[in-house]
Enzyme design. Structure first.
Site, short mmCIF file in Angstrom:
data_model
loop_
_atom_site.label_atom_id
_atom_site.label_comp_id
_atom_site.label_asym_id
_atom_site.label_seq_id
_atom_site.Cartn_x
_atom_site.Cartn_y
_atom_site.Cartn_z
N CYS A 54 0.68 -0.88 0.10
CA CYS A 54 -0.04 0.46 -0.20
C CYS A 54 0.58 1.20 0.06
O CYS A 54 1.52 1.29 0.40
CB CYS A 54 -1.40 -0.40 1.07
SG CYS A 54 -2.12 1.50 1.38
N CYS A 58 0.30 4.98 6.84
CA CYS A 58 -0.02 4.99 7.86
C CYS A 58 1.31 3.87 8.67
O CYS A 58 1.60 2.58 8.55
CB CYS A 58 -1.30 3.69 8.17
SG CYS A 58 -2.27 4.74 6.77
N CYS A 61 0.69 0.69 10.29
CA CYS A 61 0.08 -0.92 9.43
C CYS A 61 1.02 -1.52 9.19
O CYS A 61 2.00 -0.78 7.93
CB CYS A 61 -0.74 -0.16 8.41
SG CYS A 61 -1.25 -1.39 7.23
N CYS A 98 -16.16 -8.78 5.88
CA CYS A 98 -16.25 -7.49 5.44
C CYS A 98 -14.87 -8.19 4.17
O CYS A 98 -13.15 -8.87 5.12
CB CYS A 98 -15.31 -6.37 6.54
SG CYS A 98 -15.18 -5.50 6.49
N CYS A 130 -19.83 -5.78 3.87
CA CYS A 130 -18.86 -4.92 4.10
C CYS A 130 -17.49 -4.80 3.22
O CYS A 130 -16.98 -5.78 2.74
CB CYS A 130 -18.68 -4.74 5.68
SG CYS A 130 -17.59 -3.63 6.21
N CYS A 190 -19.30 2.36 9.10
CA CYS A 190 -18.25 1.71 10.00
C CYS A 190 -16.81 2.68 10.60
O CYS A 190 -16.54 2.45 9.25
CB CYS A 190 -18.12 0.30 9.85
SG CYS A 190 -17.42 -0.63 10.42
N ARG A 262 -17.71 -2.40 18.07
CA ARG A 262 -17.17 -3.12 17.49
C ARG A 262 -15.92 -3.92 18.19
O ARG A 262 -14.79 -3.52 18.62
CB ARG A 262 -16.41 -3.48 16.59
CG ARG A 262 -16.39 -5.05 16.16
CD ARG A 262 -15.83 -5.58 14.42
NE ARG A 262 -17.15 -5.57 13.83
CZ ARG A 262 -17.83 -4.48 12.71
NH1 ARG A 262 -17.03 -3.99 12.70
NH2 ARG A 262 -19.38 -4.61 12.50
N1 SAM Z 1 -6.66 0.58 3.70
C1 SAM Z 1 -7.46 0.98 4.34
C2 SAM Z 1 -7.43 2.41 4.53
O1 SAM Z 1 -6.59 2.87 5.40
O2 SAM Z 1 -9.23 2.40 5.11
C3 SAM Z 1 -8.43 -0.61 4.19
C4 SAM Z 1 -7.59 -1.50 5.55
S1 SAM Z 1 -6.96 -0.48 7.07
C5 SAM Z 1 -5.59 -1.78 7.00
C6 SAM Z 1 -7.52 -0.63 7.47
C7 SAM Z 1 -8.02 -0.18 9.50
O3 SAM Z 1 -7.34 -1.17 10.27
C8 SAM Z 1 -7.34 0.66 9.56
O4 SAM Z 1 -7.64 2.49 9.56
C9 SAM Z 1 -7.26 0.69 11.34
O5 SAM Z 1 -8.11 0.74 11.96
C10 SAM Z 1 -6.51 -0.75 11.24
N2 SAM Z 1 -5.49 -1.50 11.59
C11 SAM Z 1 -4.21 -1.36 10.38
N3 SAM Z 1 -3.19 -1.91 11.29
C12 SAM Z 1 -3.65 -2.54 12.35
C13 SAM Z 1 -2.47 -2.34 13.26
N4 SAM Z 1 -1.67 -2.92 13.59
N5 SAM Z 1 -3.48 -2.62 14.57
C14 SAM Z 1 -4.92 -1.94 14.51
N6 SAM Z 1 -5.47 -1.99 14.12
C15 SAM Z 1 -4.72 -1.65 12.65
C1 DTB Z 2 -11.03 -2.14 11.49
O1 DTB Z 2 -11.36 -1.26 12.16
N1 DTB Z 2 -10.35 -3.09 11.80
C2 DTB Z 2 -9.57 -4.20 10.58
C3 DTB Z 2 -11.09 -3.94 10.01
N2 DTB Z 2 -11.42 -2.05 10.11
C4 DTB Z 2 -10.49 -3.97 9.10
C5 DTB Z 2 -8.45 -4.16 10.64
C6 DTB Z 2 -7.17 -4.60 12.48
C7 DTB Z 2 -6.31 -4.79 10.76
C8 DTB Z 2 -5.46 -5.04 12.27
C9 DTB Z 2 -3.93 -5.30 11.28
C10 DTB Z 2 -4.03 -6.38 10.34
O2 DTB Z 2 -3.95 -7.85 10.62
O3 DTB Z 2 -2.76 -5.77 9.44
FE1 SF4 Z 3 -2.92 1.56 3.87
FE2 SF4 Z 3 -2.49 -0.01 5.55
FE3 SF4 Z 3 -2.59 2.63 5.51
FE4 SF4 Z 3 -4.81 0.79 4.71
S1 SF4 Z 3 -4.10 1.36 7.11
S2 SF4 Z 3 -4.13 3.08 3.64
S3 SF4 Z 3 -3.60 -0.63 4.31
S4 SF4 Z 3 -1.30 1.42 4.77
#
Ligand code: SAM
Ligand code: DTB
Ligand code: SF4
Length: 334
Positions: A54, A58, A61, A98, A130, A190, A262
């Site tokens: 990606c 973030c 992430c 989802c 979702c 959501c 959630r």
């Molecule tokens: N790329 C899209 C976005 O950022 O909206 C969708 C996928 S993104 C992985 C969805 C959500 O996962 C993020 O907004 C964040 O709240 C959650 N997330 C990602 N990495 C995480 C982590 N290490 N621990 C907890 N939540 C995480």
């Molecule tokens: C949300 O609030 N939590 C989920 C879902 N929406 C997409 C994602 C959590 C991701 C946790 C880190 C991972 O497994 O990569």
């Molecule tokens: Fe990309 Fe992860 Fe950020 Fe979603 S949360 S925009 S997957 S870097």
């Protein structure tokens, strides 16, 4: 009867958050019982339809291309793979699927056309569908709605001030704008956040204030505990304690009485007792399945065992709402 307020101030929410713990849980549970069935929990299953690579930065992430986390980048899954995963999730007791994609934003291309097919296919299985695909334009949100999308996940993650410290490649306003586009398309919203990023309590409260003051409060609010992943800038963040999770969930329940709260990422590190406290605090949804997007989650059977111990029942799909297929027929006949 408790009224649903859209004018909570930061000071008021801070006072709620900082109340003596037992008073806080009691208040949250009392409000929860006024608006929701306290023994019913909505079960969602997550699949990562497009993993890694990606463009965003973030800080939490593991899927960002900027960090070396060992997550392999994969192309978009095929329609057949997704339909198979949907069947497995349904057999495991999930009423919602989802689908997450590691995209900055949706682009109008073949991949998006395939996602629309996935939405149609999963919807036809009588599951709530979702998606969480990054930023959306109004017309993309409408296309997803027409395909039968039930909900769209787009988290605010933290306060506007703290957002800038965690993500530099997009703004809080970008986030709010996508949420508006989802609303305009009449798709259920959501939106929640993460605790444990190094934010202050005030940041948590400000995020809740932004969500609760929306004209229509989000239908679901995920509260994630940071899963610190090696290679990300937040890898050394201490784990969030169950007490902070309970305070955050209780406060979310009190300021958004009707929303589905959630208990999201972070359950793998929690005891059953800790999770019971979160349900008592008003959480009424979980992600089930042994993986979130890239990190581990308790297995389906462990969660079903937990439901049995607590006497919880999974909520049926489309409860209190028209099925998306019926919505679709309405759209088509107009
Ligand atoms: N790329 C899209 C976005 O950022 O909206 C969708 C996928 S993104 C992985 C969805 C959500 O996962 C993020 O907004 C964040 O709240 C959650 N997330 C990602 N990495 C995480 C982590 N290490 N621990 C907890 N939540 C995480
Ligand atoms: C949300 O609030 N939590 C989920 C879902 N929406 C997409 C994602 C959590 C991701 C946790 C880190 C991972 O497994 O990569
Ligand atoms: Fe990309 Fe992860 Fe950020 Fe979603 S949360 S925009 S997957 S870097």
């Amino acid at each position: 009867m408790t009224e649903i307020r859209h004018n909570w101030t930061v000071k008021e929410i801070l006072d709620v958050y900082n109340a003596p713990l037992l008073d806080l849980i009691f208040k949250a549970q009392s409000i929860h019982r006024e608006f929701n069935d306290p023994n019913e929990v909505q079960v969602s299953s997550l699949i990562s339809i497009k993993t890694g690579g990606c463009a965003e930065d973030c800080g939490y992430c593991p899927q960002s291309v900027k960090y070396n986390t060992g997550v392999e980048a994969h192309k978009l899954m095929t329609l057949e793979e997704v339909l198979y995963a949907a069947d497995k999730a349904k057999e495991g007791g999930a009423s919602r699927l989802c689908m997450g994609a590691a995209w900055r934003e949706v682009r109008d291309n073949k991949d998006f056309d395939r996602v629309l097919e996935m939405v149609k296919g999963v919807n036809a299985k009588d599951m709530e569908v979702c998606c969480t695909l990054g930023m959306l334009t109004e017309s993309q949100a409408q296309k997803l709605a027409d395909a039968g999308l039930y909900a769209y996940n787009h988290n605010l993650d933290t306060s506007e001030e703290s957002y800038k410290k965690i993500i530099t490649t997009r703004s809080y306003d970008d986030r709010l704008n996508t949420i508006k586009n989802v609303r305009k398309a009449k798709v259920s919203v959501c939106s929640g956040g993460i605790i444990g990023l190094g934010e202050t309590i005030e940041d948590r409260v400000k995020m809740l204030q932004t969500l609760s003051s929306m004209e229509i409060q989000p239908e679901s609010v995920p509260i994630n505990a940071l899963v610190p992943v090696a290679g990300t800038p937040l890898e050394n963040q201490p784990l969030i304690s169950v007490w902070e999770m309970v305070r955050m969930i209780s406060t979310t329940r009190i300021v958004m009485p009707k929303t589905v709260v959630r208990l999201s990422a972070g359950r793998n590190q929690m005891s059953l007792e800790g999770q019971a406290l979160c349900f008592l605090a008003g959480a009424n949804s979980i992600f089930a399945g042994d993986k979130l997007l890239t990190t581990p989650n308790p297995a389906f059977n462990e969660d079903m065992e937990m439901f049995k111990i607590f006497g919880l029942v999974p909520r049926k799909a489309f409860k209190g709402d028209k099925k998306s297929t019926e919505k679709l027929q309405e759209i088509e006949s107009n």
